[in-house]
Design a protein around this motif. Structure first.
Motif, PDB file in Angstrom:
ATOM      1  N   PHE A 170      51.685  53.608  50.406  1.00 16.18           N
ATOM      2  CA  PHE A 170      52.119  52.244  50.695  1.00 16.18           C
ATOM      3  C   PHE A 170      52.495  51.526  49.412  1.00 16.18           C
ATOM      4  CE2 PHE A 170      51.055  47.710  51.386  1.00 16.18           C
ATOM      5  CZ  PHE A 170      52.012  47.442  52.344  1.00 16.18           C
ATOM      6  N   LYS A 171      53.639  50.894  49.395  1.00 19.67           N
ATOM      7  CA  LYS A 171      54.174  50.269  48.191  1.00 19.67           C
ATOM      8  C   LYS A 171      53.804  48.796  48.140  1.00 19.67           C
ATOM      9  CE  LYS A 171      58.491  50.053  45.567  1.00 19.67           C
ATOM     10  NZ  LYS A 171      59.937  50.384  45.598  1.00 19.67           N
ATOM     11  N   GLU A 172      53.202  48.411  47.039  1.00 13.86           N
ATOM     12  CA  GLU A 172      52.868  47.015  46.793  1.00 13.86           C
ATOM     13  C   GLU A 172      53.534  46.580  45.483  1.00 13.86           C
ATOM     14  OE1 GLU A 172      48.574  46.043  48.165  1.00 13.86           O
ATOM     15  OE2 GLU A 172      48.512  48.109  47.470  1.00 13.86           O
ATOM     16  N   PHE A 173      53.242  45.352  45.082  1.00 17.88           N
ATOM     17  CA  PHE A 173      53.819  44.832  43.840  1.00 17.88           C
ATOM     18  C   PHE A 173      52.713  44.248  42.973  1.00 17.88           C
ATOM     19  CE2 PHE A 173      57.485  44.940  46.604  1.00 17.88           C
ATOM     20  CZ  PHE A 173      58.511  45.358  45.750  1.00 17.88           C
ATOM     21  N   ALA A 174      52.908  44.397  41.675  1.00 23.14           N
ATOM     22  CA  ALA A 174      51.981  43.827  40.688  1.00 23.14           C
ATOM     23  C   ALA A 174      52.768  42.918  39.765  1.00 23.14           C
ATOM     24  CB  ALA A 174      51.294  44.935  39.893  1.00 23.14           C
ATOM     25  N   THR A 189      48.297  40.936  37.999  1.00 26.88           N
ATOM     26  CA  THR A 189      47.846  40.434  39.298  1.00 26.88           C
ATOM     27  C   THR A 189      48.460  41.265  40.414  1.00 26.88           C
ATOM     28  OG1 THR A 189      47.668  38.183  38.438  1.00 26.88           O
ATOM     29  CG2 THR A 189      47.783  38.428  40.818  1.00 26.88           C
ATOM     30  N   LEU A 190      47.663  41.588  41.419  1.00 28.41           N
ATOM     31  CA  LEU A 190      48.175  42.305  42.573  1.00 28.41           C
ATOM     32  C   LEU A 190      48.892  41.337  43.499  1.00 28.41           C
ATOM     33  CD1 LEU A 190      48.374  44.937  44.196  1.00 28.41           C
ATOM     34  CD2 LEU A 190      46.190  44.333  45.283  1.00 28.41           C
ATOM     35  N   ASP A 196      48.849  34.786  46.151  1.00 23.94           N
ATOM     36  CA  ASP A 196      48.286  35.849  45.307  1.00 23.94           C
ATOM     37  C   ASP A 196      48.160  35.391  43.857  1.00 23.94           C
ATOM     38  OD1 ASP A 196      48.126  37.566  47.461  1.00 23.94           O
ATOM     39  OD2 ASP A 196      50.125  38.394  47.137  1.00 23.94           O
ATOM     40  N   LEU A 197      49.156  34.677  43.375  1.00 22.73           N
ATOM     41  CA  LEU A 197      49.144  34.232  41.985  1.00 22.73           C
ATOM     42  C   LEU A 197      48.130  33.122  41.748  1.00 22.73           C
ATOM     43  CD1 LEU A 197      52.989  34.158  41.282  1.00 22.73           C
ATOM     44  CD2 LEU A 197      51.359  35.932  40.648  1.00 22.73           C
ATOM     45  N   ILE A 198      48.044  32.192  42.684  1.00 17.70           N
ATOM     46  CA  ILE A 198      47.176  31.033  42.493  1.00 17.70           C
ATOM     47  C   ILE A 198      45.699  31.419  42.605  1.00 17.70           C
ATOM     48  CG2 ILE A 198      46.845  30.163  44.833  1.00 17.70           C
ATOM     49  CD1 ILE A 198      48.021  28.111  41.792  1.00 17.70           C
ATOM     50  N   ASN A 199      45.404  32.556  43.269  1.00 17.08           N
ATOM     51  CA  ASN A 199      44.018  33.010  43.420  1.00 17.08           C
ATOM     52  C   ASN A 199      43.667  34.135  42.447  1.00 17.08           C
ATOM     53  OD1 ASN A 199      43.524  31.244  45.617  1.00 17.08           O
ATOM     54  ND2 ASN A 199      44.466  32.691  47.030  1.00 17.08           N
ATOM     55  N   TYR A 391      43.564  50.108  37.430  1.00 17.24           N
ATOM     56  CA  TYR A 391      44.944  50.091  36.923  1.00 17.24           C
ATOM     57  C   TYR A 391      45.157  48.893  36.003  1.00 17.24           C
ATOM     58  CZ  TYR A 391      49.989  49.356  37.017  1.00 17.24           C
ATOM     59  OH  TYR A 391      51.301  49.124  36.656  1.00 17.24           O
ATOM     60  N   ARG A 392      44.601  47.755  36.372  1.00 20.38           N
ATOM     61  CA  ARG A 392      44.725  46.550  35.547  1.00 20.38           C
ATOM     62  C   ARG A 392      44.084  46.759  34.171  1.00 20.38           C
ATOM     63  NH1 ARG A 392      40.792  42.970  34.562  1.00 20.38           N
ATOM     64  NH2 ARG A 392      41.427  40.968  33.637  1.00 20.38           N
ATOM     65  N   LEU A 393      42.882  47.323  34.149  1.00 16.58           N
ATOM     66  CA  LEU A 393      42.194  47.554  32.882  1.00 16.58           C
ATOM     67  C   LEU A 393      42.978  48.526  32.000  1.00 16.58           C
ATOM     68  CD1 LEU A 393      38.516  47.894  34.160  1.00 16.58           C
ATOM     69  CD2 LEU A 393      39.505  45.954  32.950  1.00 16.58           C
ATOM     70  N   ARG A 394      43.497  49.592  32.612  1.00 20.67           N
ATOM     71  CA  ARG A 394      44.237  50.591  31.834  1.00 20.67           C
ATOM     72  C   ARG A 394      45.519  49.985  31.262  1.00 20.67           C
ATOM     73  NH1 ARG A 394      44.049  56.279  31.544  1.00 20.67           N
ATOM     74  NH2 ARG A 394      45.272  56.792  29.701  1.00 20.67           N
ATOM     75  N   LEU A 395      46.208  49.180  32.053  1.00 20.27           N
ATOM     76  CA  LEU A 395      47.478  48.596  31.611  1.00 20.27           C
ATOM     77  C   LEU A 395      47.259  47.585  30.497  1.00 20.27           C
ATOM     78  CD1 LEU A 395      50.496  48.570  32.069  1.00 20.27           C
ATOM     79  CD2 LEU A 395      50.182  46.853  33.838  1.00 20.27           C
ATOM     80  N   ILE A 396      46.249  46.719  30.632  1.00 21.22           N
ATOM     81  CA  ILE A 396      45.991  45.719  29.594  1.00 21.22           C
ATOM     82  C   ILE A 396      45.542  46.380  28.301  1.00 21.22           C
ATOM     83  CG2 ILE A 396      44.498  43.780  28.960  1.00 21.22           C
ATOM     84  CD1 ILE A 396      44.481  42.911  31.839  1.00 21.22           C
TER      85      ILE A 396
END
Length: 400
Positions: A170-174, A189-190, A196-199, A391-396
């Protein structure tokens, strides 16, 4: 002498090492114990000198010359005189309940960052894949917290696809927030909707009121979010996405024209490359071909001229001169009777302020697009991620 050398080598000063044994050709064991006059109860913080009993624990440490190292530590259990609780004496460098030293878990993070995949780490360190996975992202979380987050002045915002490693794919966006001043990804941010952005953690960026420039693509959601979270920032629409609007309109008409009988005998046509290339970068023969085709199809000629006019505007120096040329362009587009031109003009008028802000800031979102490219490489290397937080930790961390 040997004991002091071992203490210095293993960097555990509160432990006293008594013996070293080679269990196998690949496993070394060090016997040790902790010596202290008293310990403090973790419940009531009362000193205790009464030893209840003692236990032996086996702790895995950093390998020495590809040999697995275990620490066999004798730990005393104390009884608190105040609350009568029994507790085990702690050892700095070994967290409570863990069967490996903090140094070993940090070594896992180093191996996982430099090896091609986590499977090779498990083979190298002779440990379970669960421990490698757990320790790696645990250490990443600690390293990300240690990053020095100075207050940014310019931020780029853009999204990229995020595919989970599942059977459905399933394709999502980050959405990524790039700090242009420090050349790194500030937050991920997922999702890309306003909710999504405001939370997300993006609203916790320190010094948001000091951000002077924010570069975004032509997204109303990002525009609304930036206006709320970065009140003092100048919003700039990315130059690439503005030109992309014209290229999309030209390409749409070109595809319809390719169905004309004139092009039936042509198996391959260079029209797409010719019409996406700037006119001043074409040679004489290529420019002649474009003008000949434009003479046959007036609708294509009109939208092509507007595209070239928009590209020439970006070569203008000075905000006032650019605003004057942009207004003249939209006024000429208003006289056109073609639906595609009117739709394009409507978008330009809506984003006029953000487009012209480029001539004040002079920045684009190219750096953010570069980090998006790196994010896709990280996903491909890991064959996808199930857990977005990992994924967030690895990317940052990799884009620090």
């Amino acid at each position: 002498m040997l004991e002091s050398q071992i203490n210095k080598f293993l960097s555990l000063p509160e432990l006293k090492f008594t013996n070293k044994r080679n269990l196998t050709n690949h496993i070394i064991q060090f016997d040790a114990y902790k010596f202290s006059e008293f310990e403090v109860c973790p419940k009531c913080a009362t000193k205790s000198t009464k030893v209840h009993d003692q236990v032996y624990v086996h702790i895995k440490d950093v390998p020495i010359r590809d040999k697995t190292v275990y620490l066999r530590i004798r730990k005393r259990r104390f009884r608190c005189p105040n609350c009568n609780a029994v507790f085990r004496e702690p050892v700095p460098g070994i967290r409570k309940g863990f069967r490996s030293t903090q140094r070993f878990r940090s070594h896992i993070r180093w191996c996982a960052s430099n090896f091609t995949d986590l499977k090779r780490v498990t083979e190298k360190l002779r440990c379970s894949s669960w421990l490698v996975y757990k320790a790696f992202y645990e250490q990443l979380a600690l390293d990300v917290k240690k990053l020095d987050y100075s207050r940014p002045k310019t931020i780029g915002i853009d999204e990229h696809s995020f595919v989970r490693n599942t059977k459905t794919h399933f394709k999502e966006f980050a959405t990524v927030f790039v700090d242009f001043n420090n050349n790194r990804i500030r937050e991920v941010t997922l999702g890309r909707s306003f909710d999504d952005l405001i939370n997300s953690r993006a609203v916790d960026i320190q010094g948001r009121e000091n951000v002077k420039n924010v570069v975004i693509d032509m997204s109303s959601t990002y525009k609304k979010f930036v206006a709320k979270q970065f009140p003092n920032a100048l919003i700039t629409s990315d130059k690439f996405h503005v030109v992309k609007l014209f290229n999309h309109a030209v390409n749409k008409i070109r595809i319809e024209i390719m169905k004309h009988p004139v092009f039936e005998k042509s198996k391959t046509s260079p029209m797409r490359r010719l019409y996406l290339t700037r006119d001043d970068r074409l040679n004489f023969s290529q420019r002649s071909i474009v003008r000949h085709i434009n003479g046959l199809f007036p609708e294509l000629e009109e939208i092509y001229k507007f595209k070239e006019r928009m590209l020439s505007i970006y070569n203008i120096r000075g905000f006032k001169r650019a605003r004057k040329a942009f207004t003249k362009l939209t006024d000429e587009m208003a006289l056109s009777g073609r639906k595609a031109v009117q739709s394009l003009r409507k978008t330009l008028v809506k984003w006029q302020v953000e487009i012209l802000n480029y001539f004040k800031s002079g920045i684009t979102n190219a750096k953010t697009e570069g980090y998006n490219r790196k994010a896709k490489l990280i996903q491909r290397k890991a064959y996808g991620y199930r857990n977005f937080e990992n994924y967030r930790l690895r990317l940052i961390y990799d884009c620090r």
